[in-house]
Motif scaffolding. Sequence first.
Motif, PDB file in Angstrom:
ATOM      1  N   ASP A  99     -58.201  34.242 -34.880  1.00  0.00           N
ATOM      2  CA  ASP A  99     -57.381  33.581 -33.864  1.00  0.00           C
ATOM      3  C   ASP A  99     -57.957  32.250 -33.420  1.00  0.00           C
ATOM      4  O   ASP A  99     -57.216  31.335 -33.049  1.00  0.00           O
ATOM      5  N   ASP A 100     -59.285  32.113 -33.434  1.00  0.00           N
ATOM      6  CA  ASP A 100     -59.881  30.822 -33.077  1.00  0.00           C
ATOM      7  C   ASP A 100     -59.415  29.740 -34.040  1.00  0.00           C
ATOM      8  O   ASP A 100     -59.082  28.622 -33.630  1.00  0.00           O
ATOM      9  N   ALA A 101     -59.389  30.060 -35.320  1.00  0.00           N
ATOM     10  CA  ALA A 101     -58.926  29.097 -36.310  1.00  0.00           C
ATOM     11  C   ALA A 101     -57.437  28.811 -36.143  1.00  0.00           C
ATOM     12  O   ALA A 101     -56.998  27.668 -36.274  1.00  0.00           O
ATOM     13  N   ARG A 102     -56.678  29.858 -35.832  1.00  0.00           N
ATOM     14  CA  ARG A 102     -55.233  29.677 -35.663  1.00  0.00           C
ATOM     15  C   ARG A 102     -54.928  28.709 -34.523  1.00  0.00           C
ATOM     16  O   ARG A 102     -54.113  27.795 -34.663  1.00  0.00           O
ATOM     17  N   MET A 103     -55.562  28.901 -33.380  1.00  0.00           N
ATOM     18  CA  MET A 103     -55.205  28.036 -32.254  1.00  0.00           C
ATOM     19  C   MET A 103     -55.747  26.621 -32.439  1.00  0.00           C
ATOM     20  O   MET A 103     -55.105  25.655 -32.001  1.00  0.00           O
ATOM     21  N   SER A 439     -54.127  40.633 -30.403  1.00  0.00           N
ATOM     22  CA  SER A 439     -54.551  39.957 -31.625  1.00  0.00           C
ATOM     23  C   SER A 439     -53.325  39.307 -32.274  1.00  0.00           C
ATOM     24  O   SER A 439     -52.211  39.842 -32.183  1.00  0.00           O
ATOM     25  N   TYR A 440     -53.532  38.168 -32.919  1.00  0.00           N
ATOM     26  CA  TYR A 440     -52.441  37.472 -33.608  1.00  0.00           C
ATOM     27  C   TYR A 440     -52.624  37.549 -35.127  1.00  0.00           C
ATOM     28  O   TYR A 440     -52.127  36.698 -35.869  1.00  0.00           O
ATOM     29  N   GLU A 441     -53.320  38.603 -35.554  1.00  0.00           N
ATOM     30  CA  GLU A 441     -53.491  38.850 -36.974  1.00  0.00           C
ATOM     31  C   GLU A 441     -52.105  38.949 -37.629  1.00  0.00           C
ATOM     32  O   GLU A 441     -51.242  39.702 -37.178  1.00  0.00           O
ATOM     33  N   GLY A 442     -51.908  38.193 -38.662  1.00  0.00           N
ATOM     34  CA  GLY A 442     -50.618  38.179 -39.346  1.00  0.00           C
ATOM     35  C   GLY A 442     -49.784  36.952 -39.053  1.00  0.00           C
ATOM     36  O   GLY A 442     -48.838  36.654 -39.791  1.00  0.00           O
ATOM     37  N   LEU A 443     -50.107  36.226 -37.983  1.00  0.00           N
ATOM     38  CA  LEU A 443     -49.390  34.983 -37.696  1.00  0.00           C
ATOM     39  C   LEU A 443     -49.935  33.885 -38.605  1.00  0.00           C
ATOM     40  O   LEU A 443     -51.122  33.550 -38.569  1.00  0.00           O
ATOM     41  N   GLN A 444     -49.057  33.318 -39.407  1.00  0.00           N
ATOM     42  CA  GLN A 444     -49.459  32.260 -40.327  1.00  0.00           C
ATOM     43  C   GLN A 444     -49.340  30.907 -39.645  1.00  0.00           C
ATOM     44  O   GLN A 444     -48.251  30.469 -39.293  1.00  0.00           O
ATOM     45  N   VAL A 445     -50.460  30.262 -39.440  1.00  0.00           N
ATOM     46  CA  VAL A 445     -50.505  28.903 -38.899  1.00  0.00           C
ATOM     47  C   VAL A 445     -50.944  27.986 -40.028  1.00  0.00           C
ATOM     48  O   VAL A 445     -52.030  28.160 -40.588  1.00  0.00           O
ATOM     49  N   VAL A 446     -50.095  27.033 -40.358  1.00  0.00           N
ATOM     50  CA  VAL A 446     -50.365  26.131 -41.475  1.00  0.00           C
ATOM     51  C   VAL A 446     -50.683  24.747 -40.920  1.00  0.00           C
ATOM     52  O   VAL A 446     -49.842  24.129 -40.259  1.00  0.00           O
ATOM     53  N   LYS A 447     -51.889  24.288 -41.159  1.00  0.00           N
ATOM     54  CA  LYS A 447     -52.258  22.972 -40.671  1.00  0.00           C
ATOM     55  C   LYS A 447     -51.382  21.915 -41.345  1.00  0.00           C
ATOM     56  O   LYS A 447     -51.236  21.890 -42.562  1.00  0.00           O
ATOM     57  N   GLY A 448     -50.773  21.059 -40.532  1.00  0.00           N
ATOM     58  CA  GLY A 448     -49.893  20.025 -41.050  1.00  0.00           C
ATOM     59  C   GLY A 448     -48.426  20.383 -41.011  1.00  0.00           C
ATOM     60  O   GLY A 448     -47.578  19.554 -41.341  1.00  0.00           O
ATOM     61  N   ASP A 449     -48.088  21.612 -40.561  1.00  0.00           N
ATOM     62  CA  ASP A 449     -46.682  22.051 -40.522  1.00  0.00           C
ATOM     63  C   ASP A 449     -46.321  22.449 -39.084  1.00  0.00           C
ATOM     64  O   ASP A 449     -46.170  23.622 -38.768  1.00  0.00           O
ATOM     65  N   ASN A 453     -44.866  26.041 -37.871  1.00  0.00           N
ATOM     66  CA  ASN A 453     -45.694  26.843 -36.973  1.00  0.00           C
ATOM     67  C   ASN A 453     -44.898  27.299 -35.756  1.00  0.00           C
ATOM     68  O   ASN A 453     -45.031  28.441 -35.296  1.00  0.00           O
ATOM     69  N   LEU A 454     -44.096  26.394 -35.234  1.00  0.00           N
ATOM     70  CA  LEU A 454     -43.278  26.731 -34.068  1.00  0.00           C
ATOM     71  C   LEU A 454     -42.331  27.881 -34.400  1.00  0.00           C
ATOM     72  O   LEU A 454     -42.201  28.848 -33.641  1.00  0.00           O
ATOM     73  N   LYS A 455     -41.679  27.793 -35.540  1.00  0.00           N
ATOM     74  CA  LYS A 455     -40.760  28.852 -35.986  1.00  0.00           C
ATOM     75  C   LYS A 455     -41.503  30.163 -36.224  1.00  0.00           C
ATOM     76  O   LYS A 455     -41.060  31.234 -35.778  1.00  0.00           O
ATOM     77  N   ARG A 456     -42.608  30.093 -36.945  1.00  0.00           N
ATOM     78  CA  ARG A 456     -43.325  31.328 -37.286  1.00  0.00           C
ATOM     79  C   ARG A 456     -43.889  32.018 -36.052  1.00  0.00           C
ATOM     80  O   ARG A 456     -43.939  33.252 -35.993  1.00  0.00           O
ATOM     81  N   ALA A 457     -44.301  31.236 -35.057  1.00  0.00           N
ATOM     82  CA  ALA A 457     -44.799  31.847 -33.818  1.00  0.00           C
ATOM     83  C   ALA A 457     -43.682  32.607 -33.109  1.00  0.00           C
ATOM     84  O   ALA A 457     -43.898  33.708 -32.588  1.00  0.00           O
TER      85      ALA A 457
END
Length: 690
Positions: A99-103, A439-449, A453-457
């Motif tokens: 999650d640290d990497a995701r945020m 936990s936000y395990e499973g949430l895909q955060v793509v750097k540059g998108d 990211n807004l949609k996937r969240a």
Amino acid sequence: MRKALIAFGPLLMLASAALAQAGKPEWGTFGVDQASMDRSVHPGDDHWSYVNGNWAKNTEIPGDRGALSQVQRLNDVSAAQVREILEEMIAKRATLTGDDARMADYYATLMDQAAIDAAGAAPLLADLKPVRDAADRSALAAQLGRLSRDWQGTPPIGRMPRYFPSPFPTGIGQDSKDPGVYMAGFSQGGLGMPNRDYYLNSDAESAKTQDAYRAHVAKMLVLTGVPAAEAAARAAAVYAFERGIAEAQWTLADSRDADKTYNVWTLADLKAKAPGFDWAAYLGALGLDKRPNLIVAQPSAATGIAKLIGETPLPVLKDWTAVRLAKDRALALPSAFAKEEFAFSGGVLGGATESPARQSQAVELTAAALTDAVSKPYIDRHFPASTKKAMDELVKNVMAAMDRRLTNLSWMAPETKTKARAKLAAFNPMIGYPETWRSYEGLQVVKGDAYGNLKRAGRFDYDRQLARIDGPVDRKEWWMMPITANAYASFENNVIVFPAGYLRAPHFDPNADPAVNYGAIGYVIGHEISHHFDDQGSKFDPQGRLNRWWTDQDLARFNERKAKLVAQYDAYEPLPGLHIRGQQTLGENIADNAGLAIAYDAYQLSLGGKPAPVIDGFTGDQRFFMGRAQVNKVLFREAELRKQVVSGVHSPSKWRTWAVRNHDAWYQAFGVKPEHKLYLPPAERVKIWE
């Protein structure tokens, strides 16, 4: 099992001790900023100006907002502290996981305006392609369901409106008559302006705003690819569709009614009672078409809006959807979208003259997407255990004061008082932050998108709710971020919640004089407690069920007192010709008045029969009421004030403070006499919980 509230008595002095001054208050010598006061004003003429008038004269509202309040200031503080945490994480991104990497990636991507601009409107246009390709209303209804499933929700710490991509905002929550289970439901929606009155009023100011909104819709359409030559006519059609929605919608006062808004319908009911919209296609895309029942908040609005959809040309519905999506996701799109969205929502509707800093908006969206991941390091760094302990004890003290009021209540039948006290005894105060972190395990955060990211969240959170719909209700779940400067009451869960972000001066300062803290956060605690007994909360029993438990006589006496409060607030006129709506703001007005009375009792109990010291020439009672007024230190631009009156459930801040005129102790504290403007004869002072 919780102990009965009668056992809270021995805790009264503990709360006072916890609030004793141990250091220098953040504001002034005892917790009130005396430099803000206008001592030329008698409290009896305007208590708010007496405490805040000098501040009001010498303060400018920042250009990026329509109002300046203490709540906003605290939210800004929280946002700045969260931003610092996020930027630290970005600096060490190579070492982060989970999650640290995701945020870190979520925030960094939102801040990369150059990359967002380079991507252009392509992500939005890709989302809109199946909408614009929809062959009929059934196909469009399915697309509205798809887009709704990706909706992230409104960040509750700031000033960013979000726009649900359907005329029927749909979600999953507790069944008010059986709060141990989840049920899907929907309410009325579909408007791009704050509420129905912005469309239906015909005064000059409203007409000006309506013209500006049509122009705004035209600009948004152009940004989505509509030829400029067609934009004005197509915007007019979108506006006409929204005005039709406004005509079908319920008033805000009716939409507050817990009885009127509890209506269980089946899919067959929807098809029969609200034809014109393909409910099966819409709910199917949301994964809800197999649910046996749904709660429909405003049945006649559902019927009217569905009929309107069936009669509106398909191209207009597609344009409405395009504008809705462009406004909702503006921050993840090229800067022209965000600038245009804020120009209307912040400028025309709020009176702001410049866009807010991008980082503040990026923090809001990151926190909304990864709430617990963002909040945990914030709590570790900025919310000391001593603050939580002091609040826990103070809450117990205020609850004990409310119990005493219920015990001695003159107008309520004994059997109803017993049930009311049982409801209070069942309360679960939640202070600072939740017991467990998500936990936000499973949430895909793509750097540059950023757009993706807004949609996937949004999809991640919706799918989480859908997956648990048949499971047990989590009654300890937080509905507000711990970093938020606010508080709330949940009727179904019988809880009152005070996030850490709220527990700072002027609302709560452990180093301030206890009188000030009781007048500030003590009042807020009393306010939230009393919500469970206001015109709507009183309909829920100790188990959190929408279930009448009052006698007819109790209700008649309660309604008589409510009517007097409605009339009192109806008479207030914040702008020429624009009066506060007493029925629309009733629940909050009840809570403001009751909260103040409960907090005052708690403060007196905390003194243990000893006189309060005089500090800087002010008595304890005076400091208590000054602490109350300081919480509502707010300035409005005219447009924002108008929006608050027309579309808000709270009275504007000055008039919230004027609740003091219903409390005898305030008259005694400041020597308020009949010649003063706020004076009310004793018989006209509205007293509900005494």
